[in-house]
Design a protein around this motif. Structure first.
Motif, PDB file in Angstrom:
ATOM      1  N   ILE A   1      -6.757 -15.278  -2.615  1.00 54.77           N
ATOM      2  CA  ILE A   1      -6.555 -13.828  -2.443  1.00 54.77           C
ATOM      3  C   ILE A   1      -6.888 -13.410  -1.019  1.00 54.77           C
ATOM      4  O   ILE A   1      -6.139 -12.659  -0.373  1.00 54.77           O
ATOM      5  CB  ILE A   1      -7.411 -13.037  -3.458  1.00 54.77           C
ATOM      6  CG1 ILE A   1      -6.923 -13.336  -4.885  1.00 54.77           C
ATOM      7  CG2 ILE A   1      -7.359 -11.545  -3.171  1.00 54.77           C
ATOM      8  CD1 ILE A   1      -7.832 -12.827  -5.975  1.00 54.77           C
ATOM      9  N   ARG A   2      -8.018 -13.933  -0.488  1.00 60.74           N
ATOM     10  CA  ARG A   2      -8.409 -13.609   0.885  1.00 60.74           C
ATOM     11  C   ARG A   2      -7.362 -14.134   1.874  1.00 60.74           C
ATOM     12  O   ARG A   2      -7.016 -13.466   2.843  1.00 60.74           O
ATOM     13  CB  ARG A   2      -9.782 -14.233   1.188  1.00 60.74           C
ATOM     14  CG  ARG A   2     -10.420 -13.681   2.479  1.00 60.74           C
ATOM     15  CD  ARG A   2     -11.729 -14.391   2.811  1.00 60.74           C
ATOM     16  NE  ARG A   2     -12.684 -14.255   1.731  1.00 60.74           N
ATOM     17  CZ  ARG A   2     -13.351 -15.269   1.180  1.00 60.74           C
ATOM     18  NH1 ARG A   2     -13.140 -16.512   1.611  1.00 60.74           N
ATOM     19  NH2 ARG A   2     -14.219 -15.066   0.223  1.00 60.74           N
TER      20      ARG A   2
ATOM     21  N   MET B   1      -4.171 -14.568   1.307  1.00 62.28           N
ATOM     22  CA  MET B   1      -2.961 -13.734   1.230  1.00 62.28           C
ATOM     23  C   MET B   1      -3.147 -12.436   2.001  1.00 62.28           C
ATOM     24  O   MET B   1      -2.208 -11.951   2.662  1.00 62.28           O
ATOM     25  CB  MET B   1      -2.616 -13.462  -0.235  1.00 62.28           C
ATOM     26  CG  MET B   1      -2.136 -14.712  -0.969  1.00 62.28           C
ATOM     27  SD  MET B   1      -1.857 -14.448  -2.721  1.00 62.28           S
ATOM     28  CE  MET B   1      -0.360 -13.491  -2.699  1.00 62.28           C
ATOM     29  N   LYS B   2      -4.345 -11.878   1.965  1.00 63.00           N
ATOM     30  CA  LYS B   2      -4.619 -10.660   2.752  1.00 63.00           C
ATOM     31  C   LYS B   2      -4.507 -10.953   4.246  1.00 63.00           C
ATOM     32  O   LYS B   2      -3.909 -10.177   5.002  1.00 63.00           O
ATOM     33  CB  LYS B   2      -6.030 -10.138   2.429  1.00 63.00           C
ATOM     34  CG  LYS B   2      -6.157  -9.459   1.075  1.00 63.00           C
ATOM     35  CD  LYS B   2      -7.578  -8.972   0.851  1.00 63.00           C
ATOM     36  CE  LYS B   2      -7.733  -8.314  -0.514  1.00 63.00           C
ATOM     37  NZ  LYS B   2      -9.153  -7.920  -0.762  1.00 63.00           N
ATOM     38  N   GLU B   3      -5.088 -12.067   4.681  1.00 59.47           N
ATOM     39  CA  GLU B   3      -5.002 -12.448   6.096  1.00 59.47           C
ATOM     40  C   GLU B   3      -3.545 -12.664   6.513  1.00 59.47           C
ATOM     41  O   GLU B   3      -3.145 -12.286   7.615  1.00 59.47           O
ATOM     42  CB  GLU B   3      -5.808 -13.731   6.343  1.00 59.47           C
ATOM     43  CG  GLU B   3      -7.306 -13.545   6.347  1.00 59.47           C
ATOM     44  CD  GLU B   3      -8.036 -14.848   6.647  1.00 59.47           C
ATOM     45  OE1 GLU B   3      -7.519 -15.662   7.437  1.00 59.47           O
ATOM     46  OE2 GLU B   3      -9.121 -15.054   6.067  1.00 59.47           O
ATOM     47  N   THR B   4      -2.774 -13.278   5.612  1.00 61.91           N
ATOM     48  CA  THR B   4      -1.350 -13.520   5.899  1.00 61.91           C
ATOM     49  C   THR B   4      -0.606 -12.214   6.114  1.00 61.91           C
ATOM     50  O   THR B   4       0.176 -12.073   7.061  1.00 61.91           O
ATOM     51  CB  THR B   4      -0.686 -14.292   4.738  1.00 61.91           C
ATOM     52  OG1 THR B   4      -1.366 -15.535   4.566  1.00 61.91           O
ATOM     53  CG2 THR B   4       0.777 -14.555   5.017  1.00 61.91           C
ATOM     54  N   VAL B   5      -0.858 -11.239   5.237  1.00 61.46           N
ATOM     55  CA  VAL B   5      -0.185  -9.939   5.346  1.00 61.46           C
ATOM     56  C   VAL B   5      -0.546  -9.262   6.665  1.00 61.46           C
ATOM     57  O   VAL B   5       0.333  -8.750   7.377  1.00 61.46           O
ATOM     58  CB  VAL B   5      -0.562  -9.029   4.158  1.00 61.46           C
ATOM     59  CG1 VAL B   5      -0.075  -7.599   4.389  1.00 61.46           C
ATOM     60  CG2 VAL B   5       0.026  -9.577   2.868  1.00 61.46           C
ATOM     61  N   LEU B   6      -1.831  -9.287   7.029  1.00 61.96           N
ATOM     62  CA  LEU B   6      -2.263  -8.631   8.268  1.00 61.96           C
ATOM     63  C   LEU B   6      -1.656  -9.305   9.498  1.00 61.96           C
ATOM     64  O   LEU B   6      -1.133  -8.639  10.399  1.00 61.96           O
ATOM     65  CB  LEU B   6      -3.796  -8.652   8.360  1.00 61.96           C
ATOM     66  CG  LEU B   6      -4.536  -7.742   7.366  1.00 61.96           C
ATOM     67  CD1 LEU B   6      -6.033  -8.008   7.414  1.00 61.96           C
ATOM     68  CD2 LEU B   6      -4.257  -6.278   7.676  1.00 61.96           C
TER      69      LEU B   6
ATOM     70  N   CYS C   1       0.952 -18.144   6.275  1.00 61.32           N
ATOM     71  CA  CYS C   1       0.240 -18.300   4.993  1.00 61.32           C
ATOM     72  C   CYS C   1      -0.228 -19.745   4.800  1.00 61.32           C
ATOM     73  O   CYS C   1      -1.369 -19.986   4.399  1.00 61.32           O
ATOM     74  CB  CYS C   1       1.158 -17.881   3.845  1.00 61.32           C
ATOM     75  SG  CYS C   1       0.371 -17.942   2.226  1.00 61.32           S
TER      76      CYS C   1
END
Length: 428
Positions: free
Chosen positions: A268-269, A271-276, A66
């Motif tokens: 937000i973008r 955090m999405k990349e981090t999750v993936l 992250c």
């Protein structure tokens, strides 16, 4: 060795050759073992998968991923590129040296070699072509430079190794500085030699005056403090390596606020990349944990220990054999997955031969880093070529001098332990 574990291992290799996703390949091999052993409760498979992803030190992985993603949205990359260009932009092969320096400095911020390779391939390869470098050379240089990322703290590979082998992650962070610097310096020497031989001299003059160096350094100073904060904080006991990841996130958000380049949409973008990204890593770790349990139950580590003690009771021969074995494995299996499966086998052997645990850890991590650019399955090679549109054949041909250099660095790291342990002994 039991037939079931041998069959599972063969199936794992077959799945990987067929390009089945890594975590499915490993989970399929583990499930095959449990299916063949009806006396073992199949619930254990699910338990091992869950337990493999619930280690406290592994919490550091999504934190550092992250932080690295957020760093890319704060304008840090551009500031570091400007600083590196101001320092080495006008010497022979200037933009090539900039690429190596950027990879080294960004390695201490992102922790992800694939993310760094993708970023540099987009930013620096077109610039290298504009200044006379071939696309193939630029692609190889970006992919090879990205190998530095797992070595420079806070590399994800160090967190995984430390959590599996029960080695201090803080010490591994410090140990990675030496190999990372060696690789940086030797790559810059190779870039200078190739540029001199091929006449890679840019017609674009770069401002390398003291005033610009100072100006760009001020812009890059705050991001470059992050590795110092992480290592210093761990050393003085201000926080653990896991907590250091959350510190890195807060620091990256602080930089986004200071530079005013990161918006709420970017957060937000990111955090999405981090999750993936984190999900992909954790799925592999969870699946590999179940397979590693099967290997341990069948006493495969003890079998290999006995084999080495009986036939190769010499630490030098052991290290040479480990290097050859890991280089071959790294060509076919993703490094983090291979590490989870093989470290429980190899670490006890290294301990038997009296090899320093930190030194051996860096040898293993360096080996798997090399696998990322080695055909046929090198992930860095595929990522870089897909972005730069460089043909794979030209990439491999251009990479030959780099492979030779990397093997020389591996041997140096293997047989001169002080490159890994000197800083650790000094600081700890």
């Amino acid at each position: 060795m039991d037939f079931s574990i041998a069959l599972s291992s063969v199936l794992l290799l077959v799945f990987l050759f067929l390009k089945v996703p890594v975590f499915i390949s490993i989970l399929g091999a583990a499930a095959t073992y449990f299916a063949l052993h009806t006396e073992i409760n199949s619930v254990i498979l699910a338990q091992r998968v869950l337990a493999g992803s619930q280690s406290i030190p592994l919490l550091a992985i999504p934190f550092f991923v992250c932080a690295g993603v957020f760093m890319n949205y704060t304008g840090v990359t551009k500031r570091i590129v400007d600083f590196c260009e101001a320092v080495v932009g006008n010497i022979i092969g200037g933009i090539g040296h900039v690429t190596v320096l950027v990879a080294t400095l960004m390695g201490g911020l992102s922790g992800s070699n694939l993310a760094d390779a993708a970023m540099e391939a987009k930013m620096l390869v077109p610039e290298m072509e504009k200044r006379g470098f071939s696309k193939a050379f630029g692609s190889v240089l970006v992919a090879t430079s990205a190998i530095i990322t797992p070595l420079i703290p806070p590399g994800i590979a160090m967190i995984i190794y430390g959590s599996i082998a029960n080695v201090s992650i803080g010490k591994l962070f410090v140990a990675g500085i030496g190999p990372g610097v060696i690789l940086c310096v030797t790559l810059m020497i190779l870039v200078a030699l190739v540029s001199y031989k091929r006449g890679y001299r840019s017609t674009i003059k770069v401002d390398t005056s003291a005033a610009r160096v100072w100006k760009t350094f001020r812009g890059a100073f705050l991001p470059l403090c992050l590795p110092v904060i992480i290592i210093g904080g761990i050393r003085i006991g201000a926080f653990t390596p896991t907590e250091a990841g959350s510190v890195a996130i807060v620091y990256s958000l602080f930089l986004g606020f200071i530079y005013r380049e990161m918006t709420l949409k970017d957060v937000i973008r990111g955090m999405k990349e981090t999750v993936l990204t984190s999900s992909a890593i954790m799925l592999i770790i969870a699946a590999a944990s179940a397979f590693a349990w099967a290997l341990t139950k069948e006493k495969v580590p003890q079998y290999f220990t006995g084999l080495f003690i009986e036939h190769l009771n010499n630490p030098v021969i052991f290290l040479l054999c480990v290097n050859m074995f890991l280089l071959i494995i790294g060509m076919f299996i993703e490094g983090n997955a291979a590490m989870i499966i093989l470290v429980p086998l190899l670490a006890p052997l290294a301990k038997h031969f009296g090899i320093d645990e930190i030194h051996f850890a860096m040898v293993v991590i360096f080996n798997f880093a090399l696998g990322a650019i080695s055909p046929p399955m090198g992930t860095l090679m595929f990522v870089t070529c897909s972005i730069t549109k460089c043909p794979m054949g030209r990439f491999i041909k251009e990479a030959i001098p780099f492979y030779i250099l990397l093997l020389a660095c591996l041997l140096l790291l293997t047989f001169v332990p002080s490159f890994s342990t000197a800083l650790v002994n000094l600081i700890y």
